[in-house]
Design an enzyme around this catalytic site. Sequence first.
Site, PDB file in Angstrom:
ATOM      1  N   GLY A 133     101.749   0.941  41.923  1.00  0.00           N
ATOM      2  CA  GLY A 133     101.138   1.778  42.054  1.00  0.00           C
ATOM      3  C   GLY A 133      99.632   2.215  41.981  1.00  0.00           C
ATOM      4  N   GLY A 134      98.916   1.626  40.428  1.00  0.00           N
ATOM      5  CA  GLY A 134      97.740   1.275  40.040  1.00  0.00           C
ATOM      6  C   GLY A 134      97.136   0.441  40.937  1.00  0.00           C
ATOM      7  N   GLY A 144     102.947   3.309  35.365  1.00  0.00           N
ATOM      8  CA  GLY A 144     101.349   4.352  34.474  1.00  0.00           C
ATOM      9  C   GLY A 144     101.426   3.820  33.281  1.00  0.00           C
ATOM     10  N   SER A 148     103.338  -0.586  36.519  1.00  0.00           N
ATOM     11  CA  SER A 148     102.857  -1.236  35.921  1.00  0.00           C
ATOM     12  C   SER A 148     103.097  -2.637  36.481  1.00  0.00           C
ATOM     13  CB  SER A 148     103.466  -1.733  34.403  1.00  0.00           C
ATOM     14  OG  SER A 148     103.232   0.053  34.439  1.00  0.00           O
ATOM     15  N   GLU A 172     112.247   2.250  39.887  1.00  0.00           N
ATOM     16  CA  GLU A 172     111.238   2.662  39.381  1.00  0.00           C
ATOM     17  C   GLU A 172     112.113   3.127  37.363  1.00  0.00           C
ATOM     18  OE1 GLU A 172     107.245   2.122  42.063  1.00  0.00           O
ATOM     19  OE2 GLU A 172     108.689   4.299  41.549  1.00  0.00           O
ATOM     20  N   ASN A 184     101.543   1.812  46.729  1.00  0.00           N
ATOM     21  CA  ASN A 184     101.578   3.443  46.742  1.00  0.00           C
ATOM     22  C   ASN A 184     100.512   3.848  45.898  1.00  0.00           C
ATOM     23  OD1 ASN A 184     101.927   5.741  46.939  1.00  0.00           O
ATOM     24  ND2 ASN A 184     103.911   6.113  45.102  1.00  0.00           N
ATOM     25  N   TRP A 185      99.401   4.495  47.053  1.00  0.00           N
ATOM     26  CA  TRP A 185      98.061   4.721  46.677  1.00  0.00           C
ATOM     27  C   TRP A 185      98.056   5.832  45.923  1.00  0.00           C
ATOM     28  CZ3 TRP A 185      94.525   3.918  51.686  1.00  0.00           C
ATOM     29  CH2 TRP A 185      94.074   2.984  51.538  1.00  0.00           C
ATOM     30  N   LYS A 186      99.500   6.671  45.919  1.00  0.00           N
ATOM     31  CA  LYS A 186      99.658   7.949  44.756  1.00  0.00           C
ATOM     32  C   LYS A 186      98.178   9.029  45.139  1.00  0.00           C
ATOM     33  CE  LYS A 186     102.318   5.895  41.793  1.00  0.00           C
ATOM     34  NZ  LYS A 186     102.149   6.120  40.250  1.00  0.00           N
ATOM     35  N   GLU A 205     107.948  11.149  40.655  1.00  0.00           N
ATOM     36  CA  GLU A 205     106.423  11.943  40.329  1.00  0.00           C
ATOM     37  C   GLU A 205     107.051  13.382  41.193  1.00  0.00           C
ATOM     38  OE1 GLU A 205     103.432   9.448  41.455  1.00  0.00           O
ATOM     39  OE2 GLU A 205     103.970   8.292  39.407  1.00  0.00           O
ATOM     40  N   HIS A 247     110.234   9.811  44.287  1.00  0.00           N
ATOM     41  CA  HIS A 247     108.946   9.279  43.885  1.00  0.00           C
ATOM     42  C   HIS A 247     109.671  10.456  42.744  1.00  0.00           C
ATOM     43  CE1 HIS A 247     106.199   7.452  41.062  1.00  0.00           C
ATOM     44  NE2 HIS A 247     106.632   6.463  42.591  1.00  0.00           N
TER      45      HIS A 247
HETATM   46  O1  LIG Z   1     105.024   3.571  43.191  1.00  0.00           O
HETATM   47  C1  LIG Z   1     104.456   3.579  42.211  1.00  0.00           C
HETATM   48  C2  LIG Z   1     104.888   2.999  41.014  1.00  0.00           C
HETATM   49  O2  LIG Z   1     105.454   4.718  40.833  1.00  0.00           O
HETATM   50  C3  LIG Z   1     104.463   1.992  39.804  1.00  0.00           C
HETATM   51  O3  LIG Z   1     102.993   2.972  39.467  1.00  0.00           O
HETATM   52  P1  LIG Z   1     101.958   1.627  38.832  1.00  0.00           P
HETATM   53  O4  LIG Z   1     102.611   0.634  38.423  1.00  0.00           O
HETATM   54  O5  LIG Z   1     100.898   2.591  38.394  1.00  0.00           O
HETATM   55  O6  LIG Z   1     102.788   2.288  37.109  1.00  0.00           O
END
Ligand SMILES: O=C[C@H](O)COP(=O)(O)O
Length: 260
Positions: free
Chosen positions: A240-241, A179, A219, A173, A11-13, A103, A101
């Site tokens: 994510g990140g 994050g 994470s 999650e 998930n590149w956000k 967010e 999600h």
């Molecule tokens: O969609 C992915 C998650 O929100 C995890 O994000 P993260 O890997 O940056 O903690």
Amino acid sequence: MTQRKPLIAGNWKMNLNHLEAIATVQKLAFALGDKDFDKTDVAVLPPFTDLRSVQTLVDGDKLRIVYGAQDLSQHDAGAYTGDVSGVMLAKIGCTYVTIGHSERRQYHDEDDDLVNAKVQAAYRHSLTPILCVGEGLAVRQEGRHIAHSLAQLDAALRKITAEQAKSIVVAYEPVWAIGTGEVATPEDAQEVCGALRVRLAELYDAEVASAVRILYGGSVKSGNIAGIMAQPDVDGALVGGASIDAGEFAKICRFSDMPG
Ligand SMILES: O=C[C@H](O)COP(=O)(O)O
């Protein structure tokens, strides 16, 4: 029991423009080979503006990477400024769409009813939802993390048939681990993922419960993926990140080559 193929989804956000998207997917494709794709499904979830470029690259180079979107509208068309429909995502070749999600729930006030409407919208257009559930820190500290995640699952699956539910991907999650660098332990992940699978059996049947892939997200990095993937009810990761770095994401996708 159904043999569930692991899924690693990035998930590149709100990161990477369409040119960076092309470079990232090219690097990822270069780093992964057929033997990796035979073992694990690999998906990227870029911003909407990148999807056409990713589609062109994936189709043109016949890549085994699949892609999807980070959200969709509950409506199929109409006067909904700024929204993107499942019709459009299906047309652009998306396999997956992330729904609910944390967010989106937090910054866009998406509640369980809206999440449910979006899950229904995804199925209307043969998109596979990656349904996100998980508790915040306060809920975890009160020990209500399982009840909270199960309630989100129940609500999201209203009016979803067993046939549809079989293909859903559920991502657990914990919000406090997103994050933050604060990764849940493999046992934390298993506790909730296992409870989600039991609930799927209660809502539907054992066949559905054993077919659904349940991911952990929060994470995830190459250094912690193997322990998480060793858990019996964890079938992959929503990253994510670490997913915007193609080299690191490729290492995560090759988790099965690492010591547990
Ligand atoms: O969609 C992915 C998650 O929100 C995890 O994000 P993260 O890997 O940056 O903690």
